[in-house]
Design an enzyme around this catalytic site. Structure first.
Site, PDB file in Angstrom:
ATOM      1  CE  LYS A  18       2.338   1.024   9.208  1.00  0.00           C
ATOM      2  NZ  LYS A  18       3.046   1.310  10.491  1.00  0.00           N
ATOM      3  CB  THR A  19      -2.844  -2.867  12.025  1.00  0.00           C
ATOM      4  OG1 THR A  19      -1.510  -3.161  11.596  1.00  0.00           O
ATOM      5  CG2 THR A  19      -3.676  -4.132  11.974  1.00  0.00           C
ATOM      6  CE  LYS A  35       2.664  -5.299   8.169  1.00  0.00           C
ATOM      7  NZ  LYS A  35       2.635  -4.085   8.996  1.00  0.00           N
ATOM      8  CB  THR A  39       9.124  -7.671  10.415  1.00  0.00           C
ATOM      9  OG1 THR A  39       8.648  -6.453  10.985  1.00  0.00           O
ATOM     10  CG2 THR A  39       9.614  -7.437   9.005  1.00  0.00           C
ATOM     11  CD  GLU A 103      -0.708  -2.365   8.430  1.00  0.00           C
ATOM     12  OE1 GLU A 103      -1.673  -3.154   8.480  1.00  0.00           O
ATOM     13  OE2 GLU A 103      -0.034  -2.042   9.430  1.00  0.00           O
ATOM     14  CB  ALA A 105       6.500  -3.007   7.640  1.00  0.00           C
ATOM     15  N   PRO A 187     -10.263   8.163  17.580  1.00  0.00           N
ATOM     16  CG  PRO A 187     -12.228   7.831  18.822  1.00  0.00           C
ATOM     17  CD  PRO A 187     -11.696   7.837  17.412  1.00  0.00           C
TER      18      PRO A 187
HETATM   19  N1  LIG Z   1      -6.829   4.667  18.311  1.00  0.00           N
HETATM   20  C1  LIG Z   1      -6.241   3.752  19.099  1.00  0.00           C
HETATM   21  N2  LIG Z   1      -6.583   3.664  20.407  1.00  0.00           N
HETATM   22  C2  LIG Z   1      -5.990   2.739  21.203  1.00  0.00           C
HETATM   23  N3  LIG Z   1      -5.047   1.857  20.802  1.00  0.00           N
HETATM   24  C3  LIG Z   1      -4.687   1.921  19.500  1.00  0.00           C
HETATM   25  C4  LIG Z   1      -5.249   2.857  18.585  1.00  0.00           C
HETATM   26  N4  LIG Z   1      -4.681   2.642  17.362  1.00  0.00           N
HETATM   27  C5  LIG Z   1      -3.815   1.636  17.509  1.00  0.00           C
HETATM   28  N5  LIG Z   1      -3.819   1.182  18.796  1.00  0.00           N
HETATM   29  C6  LIG Z   1      -3.013   0.097  19.351  1.00  0.00           C
HETATM   30  O1  LIG Z   1      -1.647   0.471  19.255  1.00  0.00           O
HETATM   31  C7  LIG Z   1      -0.839  -0.660  18.883  1.00  0.00           C
HETATM   32  C8  LIG Z   1      -0.133  -0.349  17.552  1.00  0.00           C
HETATM   33  O2  LIG Z   1      -1.123  -0.112  16.567  1.00  0.00           O
HETATM   34  P1  LIG Z   1      -0.993  -0.804  15.131  1.00  0.00           P
HETATM   35  O3  LIG Z   1      -0.686  -2.258  15.268  1.00  0.00           O
HETATM   36  O4  LIG Z   1      -2.202  -0.426  14.367  1.00  0.00           O
HETATM   37  O5  LIG Z   1       0.324  -0.063  14.617  1.00  0.00           O
HETATM   38  P2  LIG Z   1       0.938  -0.120  13.157  1.00  0.00           P
HETATM   39  O6  LIG Z   1       1.154   1.278  12.716  1.00  0.00           O
HETATM   40  O7  LIG Z   1       0.061  -0.974  12.293  1.00  0.00           O
HETATM   41  O8  LIG Z   1       2.352  -0.839  13.383  1.00  0.00           O
HETATM   42  P3  LIG Z   1       3.257  -1.669  12.313  1.00  0.00           P
HETATM   43  O9  LIG Z   1       4.231  -0.693  11.762  1.00  0.00           O
HETATM   44  O10 LIG Z   1       3.878  -2.736  13.148  1.00  0.00           O
HETATM   45  O11 LIG Z   1       2.332  -2.245  11.270  1.00  0.00           O
HETATM   46  C9  LIG Z   1      -1.805  -1.842  18.764  1.00  0.00           C
HETATM   47  O12 LIG Z   1      -1.824  -2.560  19.996  1.00  0.00           O
HETATM   48  C10 LIG Z   1      -3.150  -1.186  18.537  1.00  0.00           C
HETATM   49  O13 LIG Z   1      -4.240  -1.970  19.020  1.00  0.00           O
HETATM   50  C1  LIG Z   2       8.051  -4.927  13.861  1.00  0.00           C
HETATM   51  C2  LIG Z   2       7.250  -3.656  13.733  1.00  0.00           C
HETATM   52  N1  LIG Z   2       5.920  -3.899  14.286  1.00  0.00           N
HETATM   53  C3  LIG Z   2       7.137  -3.173  12.305  1.00  0.00           C
HETATM   54  N2  LIG Z   2       6.342  -4.079  11.524  1.00  0.00           N
HETATM   55  C4  LIG Z   2       8.490  -2.920  11.661  1.00  0.00           C
HETATM   56  C5  LIG Z   2       8.917  -1.527  11.973  1.00  0.00           C
HETATM   57  C6  LIG Z   2      10.258  -1.186  11.363  1.00  0.00           C
HETATM   58  C7  LIG Z   2      10.696   0.204  11.807  1.00  0.00           C
HETATM   59  C8  LIG Z   2      12.099   0.535  11.325  1.00  0.00           C
HETATM   60  C9  LIG Z   2      12.486   1.942  11.784  1.00  0.00           C
HETATM   61  O1  LIG Z   2      11.862   2.939  11.308  1.00  0.00           O
HETATM   62  O2  LIG Z   2      13.309   2.061  12.712  1.00  0.00           O
HETATM   63 MG   LIG Z   3       0.407  -2.753  11.364  1.00  0.00          MG
END
Ligand SMILES: Nc1ncnc2c1ncn2[C@@H]1O[C@H](COP(=O)(O)OP(=O)(O)OP(=O)(O)O)[C@@H](O)[C@H]1O
Ligand SMILES: C[C@H](N)[C@H](N)CCCCCC(=O)O
Ligand SMILES: [Mg+2]
Length: 216
Positions: A18-19, A35, A39, A103, A105, A187
């Site tokens: 997502k990030t 955001k 957490t 965004e 969590a 990708p």
């Molecule tokens: N397309 C990709 N290729 C390689 N690594 C990736 C890709 N997308 C995300 N990542 C990596 O995977 C990890 C998790 O991605 P990200 O932080 O975007 O997850 P998130 O869905 O935002 O999590 P959260 O729920 O904590 O916000 C990060 O280290 C990020 O750099």
């Molecule tokens: C800390 C982590 N990177 C997220 N921001 C929080 C994810 C909560 C997930 C809870 C769940 O679905 O079990």
């Molecule tokens: Mg994120």
């Protein structure tokens, strides 16, 4: 045509991408990133500095989290550990000139309060959703379940972004059975930096095009 207030970026899971997608969208649509619930600050700097760097944002394009919590848990659990009760009044959309990329969590059913899940916050914010999903095996079920939860609450869905190695079969089946558009795919990236984000953001259609496609 609705004025473009922004989108809420959610996912089928935490750590789904997502990030990265938020950085791509914020860059592509010249938006402001927020955001509201962060957490896991005991272990990481958080998503806000990540997006600021990857999307090369000036400070005026960033809104600080309403809550920055230490434990890498759902907001409710992390808040409880700190004796904090999350106030929904602090989670209302700020008035900004540019569109917002908000965004979440984790995924949709993540507890924020005893009486509030992430999906309830999305409904309260009244923003169309961009759903980030894995590209690989298992994603069809998770994605269709998330779409069904959103539709049960009447939450508009702009589309899905697939993250990971190309999988045309899953993309086709998610569009077909989910009645949704894959807005774009990210990708698997060996390196994630501003250049890559800029290159991908150049491929993202303008919001109004996404909106038109989602309503077809
Ligand atoms: N397309 C990709 N290729 C390689 N690594 C990736 C890709 N997308 C995300 N990542 C990596 O995977 C990890 C998790 O991605 P990200 O932080 O975007 O997850 P998130 O869905 O935002 O999590 P959260 O729920 O904590 O916000 C990060 O280290 C990020 O750099
Ligand atoms: C800390 C982590 N990177 C997220 N921001 C929080 C994810 C909560 C997930 C809870 C769940 O679905 O079990
Ligand atoms: Mg994120």
């Amino acid at each position: 045509m609705n004025s473009f207030r922004g989108v809420f970026v959610t996912g089928t899971d935490t750590e789904i991408g997502k990030t990265l997608v938020s950085a791509i969208l914020t860059k592509a649509w010249n938006a402001t990133y927020w955001k509201p619930l962060q957490t896991g600050l005991a272990d990481e700097a958080g998503d806000t500095p990540t997006v600021r760097t990857l999307a090369e944002l000036t400070a005026d394009r960033i809104i600080a989290p309403a809550y920055g919590l230490q434990a890498p848990l759902a907001p409710l659990a992390a808040a409880n550990l700190e004796g904090v009760t999350i106030n929904p009044g602090r989670l209302v959309l700020p008035a900004v000139q540019s569109p917002l990329v908000v965004e979440g969590a984790g995924g949709l059913m993540v507890p924020i309060r005893e009486d509030m899940l992430m999906i309830d916050l999305i409904q309260q914010m009244d923003l169309p959703v961009v759903l980030v999903a894995r590209s690989g095996l298992g994603t069809i079920n998770h994605t269709l379940l998330s779409l069904e939860a959103l539709r049960r609450r009447g939450i508009p869905i702009l589309g899905v972004v697939l993250s990971g190695p190309e999988n045309s079969g899953n993309a086709r089946d998610i569009e077909r059975f989910g009645n949704v558009r894959i807005l774009f795919s990210v990708p698997h990236l060996e390196e994630i930096n501003e250049t890559v984000v800029s290159e991908i953001s150049d491929r993202v259609p303008p919001f109004y095009v996404c909106q038109q496609q989602s309503s077809q």
